[in-house]
Design a protein around this motif. Sequence first.
Motif, PDB file in Angstrom:
ATOM      1  N   ASN A  28     -42.703 -72.709 -19.217  1.00 27.08           N
ATOM      2  CA  ASN A  28     -43.101 -73.074 -18.106  1.00 27.08           C
ATOM      3  C   ASN A  28     -42.347 -72.461 -17.009  1.00 27.08           C
ATOM      4  OD1 ASN A  28     -42.762 -76.379 -19.181  1.00 27.08           O
ATOM      5  ND2 ASN A  28     -44.815 -75.201 -19.046  1.00 27.08           N
ATOM      6  N   ASP A  30     -41.403 -71.673 -12.503  1.00 26.02           N
ATOM      7  CA  ASP A  30     -41.389 -72.213 -11.346  1.00 26.02           C
ATOM      8  C   ASP A  30     -42.283 -71.434 -10.103  1.00 26.02           C
ATOM      9  OD1 ASP A  30     -39.409 -70.307 -11.055  1.00 26.02           O
ATOM     10  OD2 ASP A  30     -38.428 -71.189  -9.534  1.00 26.02           O
ATOM     11  N   CYS A  32     -44.656 -68.833 -11.263  1.00 22.29           N
ATOM     12  CA  CYS A  32     -46.075 -68.408 -11.675  1.00 22.29           C
ATOM     13  C   CYS A  32     -46.479 -69.210 -12.655  1.00 22.29           C
ATOM     14  CB  CYS A  32     -45.500 -66.734 -12.422  1.00 22.29           C
ATOM     15  SG  CYS A  32     -44.485 -66.747 -13.545  1.00 22.29           S
ATOM     16  N   ASP A  33     -47.709 -68.895 -13.191  1.00 19.94           N
ATOM     17  CA  ASP A  33     -48.268 -69.572 -14.296  1.00 19.94           C
ATOM     18  C   ASP A  33     -47.350 -69.671 -15.770  1.00 19.94           C
ATOM     19  OD1 ASP A  33     -50.419 -69.820 -12.564  1.00 19.94           O
ATOM     20  OD2 ASP A  33     -51.381 -68.331 -13.425  1.00 19.94           O
ATOM     21  N   ASP A  34     -47.699 -70.705 -16.462  1.00 19.28           N
ATOM     22  CA  ASP A  34     -46.978 -70.932 -17.672  1.00 19.28           C
ATOM     23  C   ASP A  34     -47.575 -69.557 -18.566  1.00 19.28           C
ATOM     24  OD1 ASP A  34     -46.120 -73.207 -16.874  1.00 19.28           O
ATOM     25  OD2 ASP A  34     -47.520 -74.280 -18.220  1.00 19.28           O
ATOM     26  N   ASP A  35     -46.476 -69.201 -19.455  1.00 18.88           N
ATOM     27  CA  ASP A  35     -47.019 -68.223 -20.277  1.00 18.88           C
ATOM     28  C   ASP A  35     -46.808 -68.790 -21.928  1.00 18.88           C
ATOM     29  OD1 ASP A  35     -47.401 -65.691 -21.128  1.00 18.88           O
ATOM     30  OD2 ASP A  35     -45.370 -64.744 -20.335  1.00 18.88           O
TER      31      ASP A  35
END
Length: 237
Positions: A28, A30, A32-35
Amino acid sequence: MNIKQQDPIGQAILDFTKSKKPFDIIVNADMCDDDIIPIETLFRSFEEMPPMEQDAMQLCRGKILDVGACAGPHSRYLSDSGFNVTAIDTSPGAILYLNEIGINAHQVDFFEFNPKEQFDTILMLMNGIGIAGTIDNIERTLEKAKSLLKPGGQLICDSSDVKFLYEEEDGSFWMNLNAAYYGEFKFKMNYKKIEGPWFNWLYIDYDKLHMAAKKCGFKSSKIADQDHHYLAHLILS
Ligand SMILES: C[S@@+](CC[C@H](N)C(=O)[O-])C[C@H]1O[C@@H](n2cnc3c(N)ncnc32)[C@H](O)[C@@H]1O
């Protein structure tokens, strides 16, 4: 520390080595998107490493310290190639695994690592210089690396210039790049139901790294650069 509750990456390593069943680590963020980190990538062989990491392996010399070694792809390759390698990581599970496979590994925070010996080479790979956390901490991070190096020693690290994340199609930026440093992120690792804590991670552009390195007494050069990602070679002058 209770590994299962607080050490997602370590638990993922230990599970994978036992079961060989690949479960992803979810990251997760803050800003950008989850990776996803596919667990197999943490166990990559030399042939599976990206060319930049292969370049990093070729630059290694002498006694080596692998910082944030995780499942130890670099420690393993270098040990197998006959180098004297020490690995450190804060993850208890990663250290348990590294010791099991015969790597000299210690569970310790880089900033608190005070060994009796110094090293010829420090490796910080997979955006490893990100360990600095924030731009204000980059000089402290390089000074710490310097204290662990012999005279003439080298730090090999990689990072990315993430400015492109904030770029609009017309070339303008939707974030004020002069406000806070745009490479500062907060991440959290998750594996199955195991959640790690939020931590700071820094992506630093090469010019900023070069300037900080110079201030701390390193001569730096960029070895490779691809898709905003670069490999840096810092030598104590
Ligand atoms: C993205 S992984 C990199 C793994 C490995 N270097 C590789 O290339 O596969 C980052 C590793 O750094 C470790 N780490 C994070 N902060 C650390 C610190 N302050 N001291 C030592 N290890 C740290 C994490 O536990 C994690 O295993």
